[in-house]
Design a protein around this motif. Sequence first.
Motif, PDB file in Angstrom:
ATOM      1  N   GLN A   1      29.514  17.118 -67.926  1.00 25.24           N
ATOM      2  CA  GLN A   1      29.980  18.023 -66.542  1.00 25.24           C
ATOM      3  C   GLN A   1      31.367  18.099 -66.426  1.00 25.24           C
ATOM      4  OE1 GLN A   1      27.660  19.676 -64.508  1.00 25.24           O
ATOM      5  NE2 GLN A   1      26.380  19.172 -66.308  1.00 25.24           N
ATOM      6  N   LEU A   2      32.246  16.926 -66.786  1.00 28.55           N
ATOM      7  CA  LEU A   2      33.647  17.024 -66.582  1.00 28.55           C
ATOM      8  C   LEU A   2      34.048  18.054 -67.681  1.00 28.55           C
ATOM      9  CD1 LEU A   2      34.926  13.494 -65.726  1.00 28.55           C
ATOM     10  CD2 LEU A   2      35.306  15.489 -64.341  1.00 28.55           C
TER      11      LEU A   2
ATOM     12  N   CYS B   1      30.519  12.936 -68.386  1.00 28.88           N
ATOM     13  CA  CYS B   1      31.918  13.358 -69.421  1.00 28.88           C
ATOM     14  C   CYS B   1      31.378  14.770 -69.757  1.00 28.88           C
ATOM     15  CB  CYS B   1      31.623  12.553 -70.727  1.00 28.88           C
ATOM     16  SG  CYS B   1      32.121  10.749 -70.450  1.00 28.88           S
TER      17      CYS B   1
ATOM     18  N   ALA C   1      34.531  10.196 -60.820  1.00 29.10           N
ATOM     19  CA  ALA C   1      34.113  11.626 -60.850  1.00 29.10           C
ATOM     20  C   ALA C   1      33.292  12.041 -59.883  1.00 29.10           C
ATOM     21  CB  ALA C   1      33.441  11.743 -62.249  1.00 29.10           C
TER      22      ALA C   1
ATOM     23  N   PHE D   1      35.014  15.001 -57.845  1.00 29.47           N
ATOM     24  CA  PHE D   1      34.392  15.999 -58.190  1.00 29.47           C
ATOM     25  C   PHE D   1      32.883  16.196 -57.687  1.00 29.47           C
ATOM     26  CE2 PHE D   1      37.735  15.578 -61.243  1.00 29.47           C
ATOM     27  CZ  PHE D   1      38.666  16.325 -60.828  1.00 29.47           C
TER      28      PHE D   1
ATOM     29  N   ARG E   1      33.341  21.541 -66.742  1.00 28.57           N
ATOM     30  CA  ARG E   1      34.409  22.171 -65.850  1.00 28.57           C
ATOM     31  C   ARG E   1      35.735  22.239 -66.228  1.00 28.57           C
ATOM     32  NH1 ARG E   1      34.238  20.099 -59.224  1.00 28.57           N
ATOM     33  NH2 ARG E   1      36.088  21.391 -58.626  1.00 28.57           N
TER      34      ARG E   1
ATOM     35  N   ILE F   1      37.586  12.331 -72.831  1.00 26.82           N
ATOM     36  CA  ILE F   1      37.136  11.874 -71.489  1.00 26.82           C
ATOM     37  C   ILE F   1      36.807  10.438 -71.892  1.00 26.82           C
ATOM     38  CG2 ILE F   1      35.739  11.876 -69.509  1.00 26.82           C
ATOM     39  CD1 ILE F   1      35.378  14.794 -70.330  1.00 26.82           C
TER      40      ILE F   1
END
Length: 303
Positions: free
Chosen positions: A219-220, A217, A190, A194, A223, A230
């Motif tokens: 933040q993913l 997790c 990640a 990213f 987004r 995740i």
Amino acid sequence: MLRLSPPGTQRFSQARSFEAVYGGGEANVAVSLANHGLKVDFVTRLPNNDLGEACRSFIRQYGVGVDHIVRGGERLGIYFLEMGSMQRGSKVVYDRAHSAMATIEPGMIDWGTVFTGAGWFHWTGITPAISAGTAAVCLEAVRTAKSMGLTVSCDLNYRKKLWGWGKSAGEVMPELLAYCDIAIGNEEDADKVFGIRAPHSDVAAGVVEAGPYRFVCEQLAERFPQLQTIAITLRGSISASHNTWSGVLWQAGDFFEGLKFDMTHIVDRVGGGDAFVGGLIYGLCTYGPDYSTPWILRWRLPA
């Protein structure tokens, strides 16, 4: 692709012979799922020569379907692996230019036919890293998969040495991941793809505690709000033959930590993340996301 390795822990400069085995990110997951008893097909492009046929036969012997493999291109991609030993890390040299997969183009695979009757499509970040063509075909695949109602999962699998065709992972992967329901990565993916880094962690020093990866997790998920699940593997490298291993799972806002294992005398660490993905997909296919199942209870919520 073809993996060539010096025997044992010899270095490239010492080798006078190489051991051959076929595999790769998606292929390893396919074999893992077949070993778990699921019906699975592997989709790729292989050259129409003896090496291509050897690769096809190698995958088929594990019970993986190969009917959707297309043929063409000049050669099979190769990577050379020097196994690490104690404090000496492993080393990889890629030889994938002009391979059958590197020269694939949209339209060469009939994804509508491939996905008929299927329920799940898995891909990894290694595929779009190979060439502009593989990135375009991968986008073609995830779009078709979602339009046909398949669950789509992605292992981010960042490989810096492969991203050399003109665009970075950060430019390509967001559009692809937007079609995914499940994202999987290791402790650094990640961050490398990213720019989302776990706070208070030091991967280089082997500090990979589970707690800080809740931030990754979340933040993913912020987004990419379509992500339902995740998972992140947490491997601490004490040496090439001694690792710690754990993982975290984020699902619908809940965060689970896996047990932490201390693994010594590792024989071959390549593909460990793929085995994790195979187990995760098997668990989700077999038990689903129900938190009351025995499978999910093998993880624990943080105190």
